[in-house]
Each structure stands twice: as C-alpha cells, then as structure tokens.
Design a protein around this motif. Structure first.
Motif, PDB file in Angstrom:
ATOM      1  N   LYS A  88       0.654  -1.630  -0.365  1.00 51.16           N
ATOM      2  CA  LYS A  88      -0.301   0.001   0.137  1.00 51.16           C
ATOM      3  C   LYS A  88       0.523   1.249  -0.054  1.00 51.16           C
ATOM      4  CE  LYS A  88      -3.650  -2.060   2.727  1.00 51.16           C
ATOM      5  NZ  LYS A  88      -4.556  -2.095   3.766  1.00 51.16           N
ATOM      6  N   LYS A  90       0.983   3.640   1.772  1.00 52.93           N
ATOM      7  CA  LYS A  90       1.580   3.833   3.093  1.00 52.93           C
ATOM      8  C   LYS A  90       2.650   4.409   3.789  1.00 52.93           C
ATOM      9  CE  LYS A  90      -1.255   2.755   7.157  1.00 52.93           C
ATOM     10  NZ  LYS A  90      -1.430   2.020   7.929  1.00 52.93           N
ATOM     11  N   SER A 114      -1.356  14.353  -1.416  1.00 50.74           N
ATOM     12  CA  SER A 114      -1.855  14.179   0.124  1.00 50.74           C
ATOM     13  C   SER A 114      -3.524  13.547  -0.219  1.00 50.74           C
ATOM     14  CB  SER A 114      -2.347  14.759   1.055  1.00 50.74           C
ATOM     15  OG  SER A 114      -0.965  15.550   1.500  1.00 50.74           O
ATOM     16  N   TYR A 117      -3.008  10.204  -2.278  1.00 42.78           N
ATOM     17  CA  TYR A 117      -2.784   9.357  -1.076  1.00 42.78           C
ATOM     18  C   TYR A 117      -2.763   9.878   0.737  1.00 42.78           C
ATOM     19  CZ  TYR A 117      -0.334   7.295  -5.486  1.00 42.78           C
ATOM     20  OH  TYR A 117      -0.634   6.874  -6.604  1.00 42.78           O
ATOM     21  N   HIS A 119      -3.299   8.371   3.399  1.00 41.96           N
ATOM     22  CA  HIS A 119      -2.166   7.962   4.138  1.00 41.96           C
ATOM     23  C   HIS A 119      -1.021   8.259   4.614  1.00 41.96           C
ATOM     24  CE1 HIS A 119      -5.625   5.751   5.376  1.00 41.96           C
ATOM     25  NE2 HIS A 119      -5.949   5.535   3.704  1.00 41.96           N
ATOM     26  N   GLN A 121       2.655  10.053   5.106  1.00 44.38           N
ATOM     27  CA  GLN A 121       3.281  11.564   5.876  1.00 44.38           C
ATOM     28  C   GLN A 121       3.857  12.036   5.656  1.00 44.38           C
ATOM     29  OE1 GLN A 121       2.945   9.770  10.207  1.00 44.38           O
ATOM     30  NE2 GLN A 121       1.055  10.855  10.703  1.00 44.38           N
TER      31      GLN A 121
END
Length: 286
Positions: A88, A90, A114, A117, A119, A121
């Motif tokens: 994923k 992530k 963002s 996607y 998830h 950071q």
C-alpha cells in the motif's frame, strides 16, 4: 541502550551543547545530563568533556554517536520496509527541500499528493541546496529537491527552470545598474555563481552594493520601499508585489535560467511511497 538513547546521542553530537540538545529533544537539561552520566557509567569510560561553550566528544563518545546514528537509520529502514511489504502507498516520505521551493511551491504539491494518498505523511527538512545535498549524502532523506547544478551519482530529473530577474520599485535601465544601489542577500553558492557569471559578462565594473540582508524576502521588501534593486529568481515574485520586473539574458540572447532538480538514490524506488511521489511529480510536469 535503546532508541531514545540513540536519539539523545545523535542530537547532542549535532548540537555540541546540552542545553540546546535538551530543548531540541523536549526533555529537561537535568534529565538529559543524568542519562548521559548513566551511559558513561554503563560503558565505564569518559564519553564527553565540558568546554567553555558546550561539550566535546571523546574518541569513544564519537564512536558511540556514530553507532547511534547508524542504528537510527537501520530502524527507519526497517520501518519503511515493513510498511512497503503491505503493498500500500502508506508511510512517511523524508524530503530535503530548497528553502524557496519549500516556501513557494511545495505546500501545493503536498496538498495535491495527499488527496490521492491520504495515508502518507511527510518529514520535511528545508535549507540551502548545499544542506539538501548533505542530507542526501548521509541518506537522511529519501528525496532531495535542489536548485542549481550539483554533482550527484544517483538518479535525478529536472523539475523546473526559472529565470533570474531584476526587480525594482520603478522602471530602470540595465545599462545603469552599476551606478544604482543593489540590495544583496545571503544565498547558496550556486545562485551566487549564476548571478556573478551574468554580471561579469555584462559589465566591466562591480555592482554598487548598499545593503546586505540575510534573506531574499527581506531584500524584496527593501526594493518595494524604493531603496534599490535586487536580482532574484522568479519563483519568489507575485503580481501583488507591484514591482518592475526584467528578465535577465546573456549576450547571446539566451535567458539566464536556474534549474530545479529532484534527486534520489535508485534504492529508494523499492519503497512504494517514494515511487508514488516521484511518479506524481513526473505527471505534474506533463
């Protein structure tokens, strides 16, 4: 020793000052001093010694600080790899970004990425491009966004080209520049070289520098008040500035351009989150 100790040693080695390190780590100075004393007792050797303006590491302390830095990198690589195994997009992307690009373009890029996607950071470290090169060289970041030309053995692709411009409160003639007050600013060496190259090709006398500021934005504000002119990349200009802007060209008529590059190590592409961000940037160019 554990992850907390590794971070203590890493930050302390960077700061060479217990007070500053404690502030950066969000711990009290006595708590940090106590833990450092415990580490010396645990290893039964002197790791640090005090100086007038901070501390210095002994040879043993430097060895331990390097170990701590290596362990933090391995831990981060393990976390990245485990997230990547989930197939994923992530996790966390670590970015080193040139200050101007970070201020004027990066927020919109991260916002749009963002949306696709949610998830993901970001850990972003900004500064002059020379600092970003250092971050890339030590694998402290996955990706670097730099302005100017630098030697790099990894992968790269061109993100943008921008022109250098003269800005002034009212219209001025290029031929008059050597006799007009220049508001200079501190910047990285690649931009300085580009400006100097154009100046030396265009004029036989040096510029009349009447102010030197620590930031490009400060120079621009001085120009807005009619205190002189400045030479800046167009990335920092907005219509609301209400300034006279003249793009620079070499004698052969070619515009004076500055490149912005995305740089990374090929191994970074093994991480789905990094690969997705690179593909996103490529698609934005199209």
């Amino acid at each position: 020793m554990d992850e907390k100790d590794w971070r203590f040693l890493k930050v302390l080695y960077e700061e060479k000052n217990i007070t500053k390190a404690a502030e950066k780590l969000f711990v009290s100075q006595p708590a940090l001093s106590y833990r450092l004393k415990q580490l010396e007792e645990e290893f039964d050797m002197k790791l640090f010694f005090k100086r007038k303006r901070g501390i210095e590491f002994t040879s043993e302390g430097e060895y331990l600080a390097k170990y701590a830095n290596d362990m933090l990198k391995q831990l981060q690589q393990t976390k990245d790899g485990m997230l990547n195994m989930q197939k994923k997009v992530k996790g966390t992307i670590r970015l080193g970004v040139s200050s101007n690009f970070a201020q004027y373009k990066l927020p919109e890029i991260l916002k749009e990425f963002s949306k696709q996607y949610p998830h993901v950071q970001f850990m972003v470290n900004t500064g002059w491009s020379t600092k970003v090169m250092d971050l890339l060289g030590t694998s402290s970041v996955h990706l670097g966004i730099l302005r100017g030309d630098y030697d790099w053995n990894g992968e790269r692709f061109l993100l943008d080209k921008e022109r250098l411009c003269i800005i002034s409160k009212s219209e001025i003639q290029l031929k008059d520049l050597p006799n007009l007050p220049l508001i200079d600013y501190h910047t990285d060496s690649s931009l300085k070289r580009l400006i100097n190259r154009w100046w030396q090709e265009t004029f036989t006398m040096p510029p009349l520098v009447t102010m030197e500021t620590d930031r490009q934005d400060t120079s621009k504000e001085m120009v807005k008040h009619g205190l002189g002119y400045a030479i800046v990349p167009e990335i920092c200009l907005r219509p609301s500035d209400e300034l006279f802007v003249k793009g620079l060209s070499y004698k052969d008529g070619q515009p004076v351009l500055r490149d912005t590059w995305l740089m990374y190590q090929p191994d970074s592409l093994h991480l789905s989150v990094v690969k997705a961000f690179i593909e996103f940037l490529r698609n934005q160019q199209g």
